[in-house]
Design an enzyme around this catalytic site. Sequence first.
Site, PDB file in Angstrom:
ATOM      1  N   HIS A 358       0.819  -1.340   0.085  1.00  0.00           N
ATOM      2  CA  HIS A 358       0.005   0.058   0.047  1.00  0.00           C
ATOM      3  C   HIS A 358       0.805   1.360  -0.073  1.00  0.00           C
ATOM      4  O   HIS A 358       0.244   2.379   0.200  1.00  0.00           O
ATOM      5  CB  HIS A 358      -0.755  -0.047   1.123  1.00  0.00           C
ATOM      6  CG  HIS A 358      -1.830  -1.000   1.488  1.00  0.00           C
ATOM      7  ND1 HIS A 358      -3.252  -0.926   0.748  1.00  0.00           N
ATOM      8  CD2 HIS A 358      -1.918  -2.151   1.819  1.00  0.00           C
ATOM      9  CE1 HIS A 358      -3.961  -2.194   0.884  1.00  0.00           C
ATOM     10  NE2 HIS A 358      -3.175  -2.905   1.738  1.00  0.00           N
ATOM     11  N   LYS A 539      -8.621  13.219   4.751  1.00  0.00           N
ATOM     12  CA  LYS A 539      -7.782  11.948   4.584  1.00  0.00           C
ATOM     13  C   LYS A 539      -6.588  12.381   5.724  1.00  0.00           C
ATOM     14  O   LYS A 539      -6.699  13.397   6.208  1.00  0.00           O
ATOM     15  CB  LYS A 539      -7.166  12.056   3.244  1.00  0.00           C
ATOM     16  CG  LYS A 539      -6.470  13.438   2.674  1.00  0.00           C
ATOM     17  CD  LYS A 539      -5.921  13.441   1.372  1.00  0.00           C
ATOM     18  CE  LYS A 539      -6.840  13.363   0.226  1.00  0.00           C
ATOM     19  NZ  LYS A 539      -6.911  12.015  -0.589  1.00  0.00           N
ATOM     20  N   ARG A 540      -6.016  11.429   5.947  1.00  0.00           N
ATOM     21  CA  ARG A 540      -4.763  11.310   6.836  1.00  0.00           C
ATOM     22  C   ARG A 540      -4.018  12.744   6.578  1.00  0.00           C
ATOM     23  O   ARG A 540      -3.604  13.084   5.271  1.00  0.00           O
ATOM     24  CB  ARG A 540      -3.825  10.394   6.910  1.00  0.00           C
ATOM     25  CG  ARG A 540      -4.520   9.042   7.282  1.00  0.00           C
ATOM     26  CD  ARG A 540      -3.323   8.060   7.495  1.00  0.00           C
ATOM     27  NE  ARG A 540      -3.050   7.442   6.234  1.00  0.00           N
ATOM     28  CZ  ARG A 540      -1.735   7.252   5.728  1.00  0.00           C
ATOM     29  NH1 ARG A 540      -0.796   7.599   6.373  1.00  0.00           N
ATOM     30  NH2 ARG A 540      -1.704   6.809   4.457  1.00  0.00           N
ATOM     31  N   LYS A 545       0.356  14.298   0.711  1.00  0.00           N
ATOM     32  CA  LYS A 545      -1.070  14.484   0.429  1.00  0.00           C
ATOM     33  C   LYS A 545      -1.145  15.939  -0.131  1.00  0.00           C
ATOM     34  O   LYS A 545      -2.340  16.313  -0.603  1.00  0.00           O
ATOM     35  CB  LYS A 545      -1.876  13.934   1.222  1.00  0.00           C
ATOM     36  CG  LYS A 545      -1.786  12.431   1.326  1.00  0.00           C
ATOM     37  CD  LYS A 545      -2.895  12.109   2.561  1.00  0.00           C
ATOM     38  CE  LYS A 545      -2.649  10.276   2.937  1.00  0.00           C
ATOM     39  NZ  LYS A 545      -3.497   9.655   1.975  1.00  0.00           N
ATOM     40  N   THR A 647      -8.901   6.107  -1.991  1.00  0.00           N
ATOM     41  CA  THR A 647     -10.161   5.352  -2.147  1.00  0.00           C
ATOM     42  C   THR A 647     -11.042   6.570  -1.676  1.00  0.00           C
ATOM     43  O   THR A 647     -12.346   6.486  -2.437  1.00  0.00           O
ATOM     44  CB  THR A 647     -10.482   4.264  -1.217  1.00  0.00           C
ATOM     45  OG1 THR A 647      -9.609   4.788  -0.018  1.00  0.00           O
ATOM     46  CG2 THR A 647      -9.785   3.007  -1.401  1.00  0.00           C
ATOM     47  N   LYS A 651     -14.886   7.245  -3.790  1.00  0.00           N
ATOM     48  CA  LYS A 651     -16.212   7.571  -3.112  1.00  0.00           C
ATOM     49  C   LYS A 651     -16.980   8.993  -3.527  1.00  0.00           C
ATOM     50  O   LYS A 651     -17.967   9.069  -3.778  1.00  0.00           O
ATOM     51  CB  LYS A 651     -16.059   7.550  -1.462  1.00  0.00           C
ATOM     52  CG  LYS A 651     -15.675   6.216  -0.955  1.00  0.00           C
ATOM     53  CD  LYS A 651     -15.065   6.445   0.274  1.00  0.00           C
ATOM     54  CE  LYS A 651     -14.216   5.269   0.992  1.00  0.00           C
ATOM     55  NZ  LYS A 651     -13.459   5.355   1.970  1.00  0.00           N
TER      56      LYS A 651
HETATM   57  C1  F58 Z   1      -3.357   3.738   2.067  1.00  0.00           C
HETATM   58  N1  F58 Z   1      -2.311   3.591   3.227  1.00  0.00           N
HETATM   59  C2  F58 Z   1      -2.547   4.456   0.850  1.00  0.00           C
HETATM   60  N2  F58 Z   1      -1.730   3.533   5.372  1.00  0.00           N
HETATM   61  O1  F58 Z   1      -1.820   5.702   1.412  1.00  0.00           O
HETATM   62  C3  F58 Z   1      -3.730   4.822  -0.049  1.00  0.00           C
HETATM   63  O2  F58 Z   1      -3.325   5.389  -1.038  1.00  0.00           O
HETATM   64  C4  F58 Z   1      -4.563   3.545  -0.560  1.00  0.00           C
HETATM   65  O3  F58 Z   1      -5.716   3.883  -1.012  1.00  0.00           O
HETATM   66  C5  F58 Z   1      -4.889   2.741   0.663  1.00  0.00           C
HETATM   67  O4  F58 Z   1      -3.936   2.532   1.590  1.00  0.00           O
HETATM   68  C6  F58 Z   1      -5.753   1.464   0.389  1.00  0.00           C
HETATM   69  O5  F58 Z   1      -4.661   0.865  -0.429  1.00  0.00           O
HETATM   70  C7  F58 Z   1      -2.743   3.560   4.430  1.00  0.00           C
HETATM   71  O6  F58 Z   1      -3.926   4.009   4.662  1.00  0.00           O
HETATM   72  C8  F58 Z   1      -1.784   3.645   6.708  1.00  0.00           C
HETATM   73  O7  F58 Z   1      -2.933   4.090   7.269  1.00  0.00           O
HETATM   74  C9  F58 Z   1      -0.490   3.376   7.381  1.00  0.00           C
HETATM   75  C10 F58 Z   1      -0.825   1.984   8.426  1.00  0.00           C
HETATM   76  C11 F58 Z   1       0.387   1.627   9.121  1.00  0.00           C
HETATM   77  C12 F58 Z   1       0.545   3.038  10.112  1.00  0.00           C
HETATM   78  C13 F58 Z   1       0.904   4.217   9.311  1.00  0.00           C
HETATM   79  C14 F58 Z   1      -0.332   4.422   8.271  1.00  0.00           C
END
Ligand code: F58
Length: 802
Positions: A358, A539-540, A545, A647, A651
Amino acid sequence: MLDRPVNDLSLTPNVLKADILRHLTFTIGKDTASAGAYDWRMALCYTIRDRIMEPWFASTRRTWAEDHKRVCYLSMEFLIGRILEDATINLGLYDIAAEAMADVGQDIHDLIEDEPDAALGNGGLGRLAACFMESMATLGCPAYGYGIRYEHGLFRQRFEGGRQVETPEDWLNQTHPWEFARPESAYTIGFKGEVAIRDGREVWLPGETVTAQAHDTPVVGWHGKWANTLRLWGARATTQFDLERFNRGDYAAAAEPETLARTLCRVLYPDDTTYQGKELRLKQEFFLTSAALQDILRRFLTDHSDLRALPKHVAIQMNDTHPAIAGPELIRLLTDEHGMAFDEALGVARACLGYTNHTLLPEALERWATFTFGNVLPRHMQIVERIDSWHRRAYPNRPHFVGIVKHQEVRMGELAFIMSHKVNGVSALHTDLVKQTLFPELNSLHPGRIVNQTNGVTPRRWLKMANRPLAGLITDTIGAGWEADLDRLRELEPHIEDAGFRKIFGAAKRENKVELSNWIRAELDVSVSPDALFDVQIKRIHEYKRQLMNILETIAHWHKVRSDPTANWVPRVKIFGGKAAPGYAVAKEIIRLINDVGQVINNDPLTGDLLKVLYPANYNVSMAERMIPAADLSEQISTAGKEASGTGNMKFMMNGAPTIGTLDGANVEILQEVGAENFFLFGMTNEQAMKRREDPDQSKKAIEASQPLKDVLQMIAEGRFSPEEPDRYHALVHRVWHHDYFLVAADFDAYHAAQGEVDRAYADRDRWLRMAAMNTARSGFFSSDRTIKSYMSEVWSVTSAL
Ligand code: F58
């Protein structure tokens, strides 16, 4: 009764009401006179849950009777959100339940709003896992989701003086009515200790142990035809409470085993700034993985005896590298505990395992110091080294730098890759970059192993449930059934030519905007006009971003409006939402800047209703469900090459909000589907970005060449948004001038121009409505049903059991 129609005709509001009252009395222990919203909600949840039991049992029975291959989805995160409304709608019970509640004087809306979010995730990765669970249930793909039952999910965010303050999330303070504790499904998980040789074989003698205990939540699919299980592990002390020590007054030592158990499931790690020194995180990852694998083997062995057949019956998917210890752990279980030879165990493990990547960000790719890894998991360290040398022998011509253990680190990405039969990226562009930049050598050694599975989102939650007005219009226009066959949205296209359709489409959006405006007034005490353009970035918070670029552009826009406030400006409401990892100082600075800028702009009488900046705290799934249907514009502005997929972008598209975005992640595919005329594309490509970074003065040059950006940075540096502390943002401004890795400056003018184009398009209502409706009509590809079907055939070799 799997083919039971969802609208079970014998089910009336009165029948449901009787169930609700029964639960209120006998499960909750309240009478109607004293019951509050919480009690009524619980009674309703149990009533709805009852209705999931039949499809749930039937699904499980059928899976076992047919010995059907099943998917085990291992994920550190499941960002489920609320369950009540989703389950009620999937069962087709919403209207009946609403009537039953009204009959007892309760508004179902209020009860739905009373449910806390199950916030067991950070962002997209966790929400994807939740959408996948729903789609697997809808498609009748037998599946178990395996995760951790965090006592506190992701932290709760509030703002103090514009700054993020984190407090613990306490969703489990209340009863979680959807789950079933399974004290009988418990496994011992070891850590540390040593490896001994007994009868010529290695035996791990852990120094610490805890017990993983299952909690099951049923996940019901569309029309209640199938239900799968989300199995979350809680921890309890393995050793008995040490009464002797307690009686000696050594209370802390007596409680040690409990402390370890509690700590393991206490919090979800929200940090991707660094992985250094996170022993607890490694323990959590092993805890989840080992419990899941022991569970998988135990179930398999109840009606099979030959573990070599495991891959025929089970596909195990690793959601990112967090459960990548699954490779060595499965080998350990097969060899040390079940007597299989190493090479055979390795083959079995690889045939079962798949790995989804990811992220391309190097700092987010897990690596553990061999010291930490060997200390926490000594037996696994040996197995990792053995896998590494096996791979070296099997591929003698591989470049010497391809390996799992390097520079005294265990690289979880390489481990996951080598231990999987399929590795996938999450959008077409991302998958190409995984091949070219992340694992180029492994890709050439194992051609065909990397495949693309573009993400998707469940249309049941993100359109049917979250956007009633639009869902209603779609059903009225093309008939029912699109919810489970989203490509059918294309049938809307001819109707877009019809002015009457466009009018209703616009009215549906406006209804959502009115609702969001009311919520904003109640929550933030700010009035916004539902006729303004709602421009949303949720988003985060992360540098890549580029929320920073958004707020800088907002300031530039404000500056322009101020210079000529009576011109014909399109009123805009800028909405932000998102949390920063607690250790991520730069992201937190960006949050503070957005809030500071909001303070100034929202109180500027000169611009008044022409521009507002809103940032409600504690963004979560429920907030997304409120904002996305009301959005006019979707901000997807990451530096090209950095967002794996996104994602949220899907949406928004589904809900009729065109994207302003870069050629990054799934934006590329959204653009392809919807066409350039319905997408506001700007900015550098990944190749251009890489080239641009070669010039050490690139950001300086970009700023020198852009008067608007220069002015904006000047205003911030002078303390225009922080008058009580004028140099608050000196470091931030300095970074944009001199260390702008994410190319905020270099893309600024293009973004500013694209925003001007958005204004022009929005001012032409008819043009805008066509664009918006076209986005919905072309969003069928982004259903997670499509994604899951593709995983089923290309990665898991699993068929539907329906
Ligand atoms: C996200 N990753 C990607 N990671 O950033 C996004 O582009 C993608 O659409 C999504 O995954 C699904 O494939 C993501 O959300 C995290 O939240 C990490 C997890 C581990 C700790 C730090 C953040």
